[in-house]
Design an enzyme around this catalytic site. Structure first.
Site, mmCIF file in Angstrom:
data_model
loop_
_atom_site.group_PDB
_atom_site.id
_atom_site.type_symbol
_atom_site.label_atom_id
_atom_site.label_comp_id
_atom_site.label_asym_id
_atom_site.label_seq_id
_atom_site.Cartn_x
_atom_site.Cartn_y
_atom_site.Cartn_z
ATOM 1 N N GLU A 71 11.701 -5.872 -9.296
ATOM 2 C CA GLU A 71 10.888 -4.712 -9.650
ATOM 3 C C GLU A 71 11.719 -3.740 -10.483
ATOM 4 O O GLU A 71 12.453 -2.905 -9.938
ATOM 5 C CB GLU A 71 10.411 -4.002 -8.378
ATOM 6 C CG GLU A 71 9.548 -4.872 -7.487
ATOM 7 C CD GLU A 71 8.623 -4.025 -6.625
ATOM 8 O OE1 GLU A 71 7.412 -4.232 -6.718
ATOM 9 O OE2 GLU A 71 9.102 -3.155 -5.890
ATOM 10 N N GLY A 86 1.603 -2.488 -6.194
ATOM 11 C CA GLY A 86 1.444 -1.191 -5.543
ATOM 12 C C GLY A 86 0.091 -0.587 -5.874
ATOM 13 O O GLY A 86 -0.933 -0.962 -5.303
ATOM 14 N N GLY A 87 0.084 0.324 -6.831
ATOM 15 C CA GLY A 87 -1.119 1.088 -7.185
ATOM 16 C C GLY A 87 -2.393 0.263 -7.308
ATOM 17 O O GLY A 87 -3.436 0.619 -6.737
ATOM 18 N N GLY A 89 4.880 2.149 -10.818
ATOM 19 C CA GLY A 89 4.006 3.312 -10.780
ATOM 20 C C GLY A 89 3.933 4.073 -12.089
ATOM 21 O O GLY A 89 3.422 5.181 -12.146
ATOM 22 N N TRP A 97 0.811 -1.223 0.000
ATOM 23 C CA TRP A 97 0.000 0.000 0.000
ATOM 24 C C TRP A 97 0.847 1.278 0.000
ATOM 25 O O TRP A 97 0.321 2.369 -0.142
ATOM 26 C CB TRP A 97 -0.921 0.023 1.230
ATOM 27 C CG TRP A 97 -2.050 -0.966 1.168
ATOM 28 C CD1 TRP A 97 -2.350 -1.819 0.144
ATOM 29 C CD2 TRP A 97 -3.034 -1.196 2.183
ATOM 30 N NE1 TRP A 97 -3.461 -2.567 0.453
ATOM 31 C CE2 TRP A 97 -3.903 -2.209 1.711
ATOM 32 C CE3 TRP A 97 -3.270 -0.660 3.449
ATOM 33 C CZ2 TRP A 97 -4.983 -2.676 2.451
ATOM 34 C CZ3 TRP A 97 -4.344 -1.133 4.189
ATOM 35 C CH2 TRP A 97 -5.194 -2.129 3.696
ATOM 36 N N LYS A 98 2.115 1.144 0.259
ATOM 37 C CA LYS A 98 3.000 2.326 0.377
ATOM 38 C C LYS A 98 2.400 3.319 1.379
ATOM 39 O O LYS A 98 1.778 2.878 2.343
ATOM 40 C CB LYS A 98 3.232 2.953 -1.008
ATOM 41 C CG LYS A 98 3.694 1.894 -2.020
ATOM 42 C CD LYS A 98 4.184 2.449 -3.324
ATOM 43 C CE LYS A 98 4.627 1.308 -4.222
ATOM 44 N NZ LYS A 98 5.167 1.759 -5.493
HETATM 45 P P1 PGA Z 1 3.185 -0.433 -8.753
HETATM 46 O O1 PGA Z 1 4.227 -0.585 -7.533
HETATM 47 O O2 PGA Z 1 2.389 -1.699 -8.803
HETATM 48 O O3 PGA Z 1 2.362 0.775 -8.392
HETATM 49 O O4 PGA Z 1 3.986 -0.236 -9.983
HETATM 50 C C1 PGA Z 1 4.873 -1.792 -7.284
HETATM 51 C C2 PGA Z 1 5.804 -1.641 -6.104
HETATM 52 O O5 PGA Z 1 6.480 -0.608 -6.005
HETATM 53 O O6 PGA Z 1 5.906 -2.534 -5.257
#
Ligand code: PGA
Length: 256
Positions: free
Chosen positions: A168, A235-236, A174, A10-11
């Protein structure tokens, strides 16, 4: 057989109150899941809420986004492995590219954190990945070799099953720009062969390597079909319960 691991990073998003409704919506949609492993990685402040909310769903594991390598002490603003364990956290993300790029995290810090996590009984999700400039310069393998060699230095082969590598590519995080399944698989296969070289065939074969970088419901299934892609760090697209549930479903489909 490596069980696929789908993790929602979720950051710095969602409050503890939002976390509660997220889990409710997610569980309503997902029912029970056994064939893949699900990890939710919220902000520290939402961890207790998630412990409670996921009480009904023991198949959901909890993760943290970071921790310090020291056991305790005068480190204002930091969180220790023991604190995370006390909240039933099972996984901890280490060396995410945002931490490397924005907070100066080095391979040496990553290595210390991996050891501290393992000692405390936490499972590290160790992130590696190249920038666009590094890819364009043809140094993907060189960068990954350094990150993996340094990050896992001193770890014995027996403990590799407790560690997940998240590949990654920084240019895909992102940005909406996902590595194609073939591009990701090529790197995952390289990482697997690197693990064989650094450890041994059996240990390398058991270790899980996740892909992360703009994973969405639309591309999850084809990514998960690749033989060396053992899950996703999302993430997103994990910030919405419905979207993360669709990613889990798509990954289950890839098993058949
Ligand atoms: P993202 O992020 O799916 O928004 O690209 C992935 C992450 O940073 O773990």
């Amino acid at each position: 057989m490596r069980k696929k691991i789908l993790a929602a990073n979720w950051k710095m998003n969602l409050t503890n109150i939002e976390a509660e409704s997220y889990v409710e919506a997610f569980l309503n949609e997902i029912g029970e899941v056994n064939d893949v492993e699900i990890v939710i990685i919220p902000s520290f402040t939402s961890i207790p809420t998630l412990v409670q909310a996921s009480g009904k769903a023991p198949f959901i594991r909890l993760g943290a986004q970071n921790m310090h390598w020291e056991k305790d002490g005068a480190f204002t603003g930091e969180i220790s492995a023991t604190m995370l364990r006390a909240l039933f956290v099972k996984y901890v993300v280490i060396g995410h590219s945002e931490r490397r790029a924005l907070f100066g995290e080095t391979d040496e810090m990553v290595q210390k954190k991996v050891h501290t996590a393992l000692e405390a009984g936490l499972r590290p999700i160790m992130c590696v990945g190249e920038t666009l400039a590094e890819r364009d310069a043809g140094s993907v393998q060189k960068v990954l070799r350094r990150q993996v060699e340094e990050g896992l230095k001193g770890v014995i082969a027996d403990r590799l099953t407790e560690i997940v590598i998240a590949y990654e590519p920084v240019w895909a995080i992102g940005t909406g720009r996902t590595a194609t399944p073939a591009q990701a698989e090529e790197v995952h296969a390289f990482l697997r062969s690197l693990l064989v070289e650094l450890f041994d065939q059996a240990a390398a074969g058991r270790m899980r390597i996740q892909y992360g970088g703009s994973v969405k419901p639309e591309n999850a299934e084809e990514l998960m079909r690749e033989p060396n892609i053992d899950g996703a760090l999302v993430g997103g697209a994990s910030l919405d319960a419905h979207s993360f549930a669709r990613i889990v479903r798509a990954s289950e489909k890839a098993l058949n």
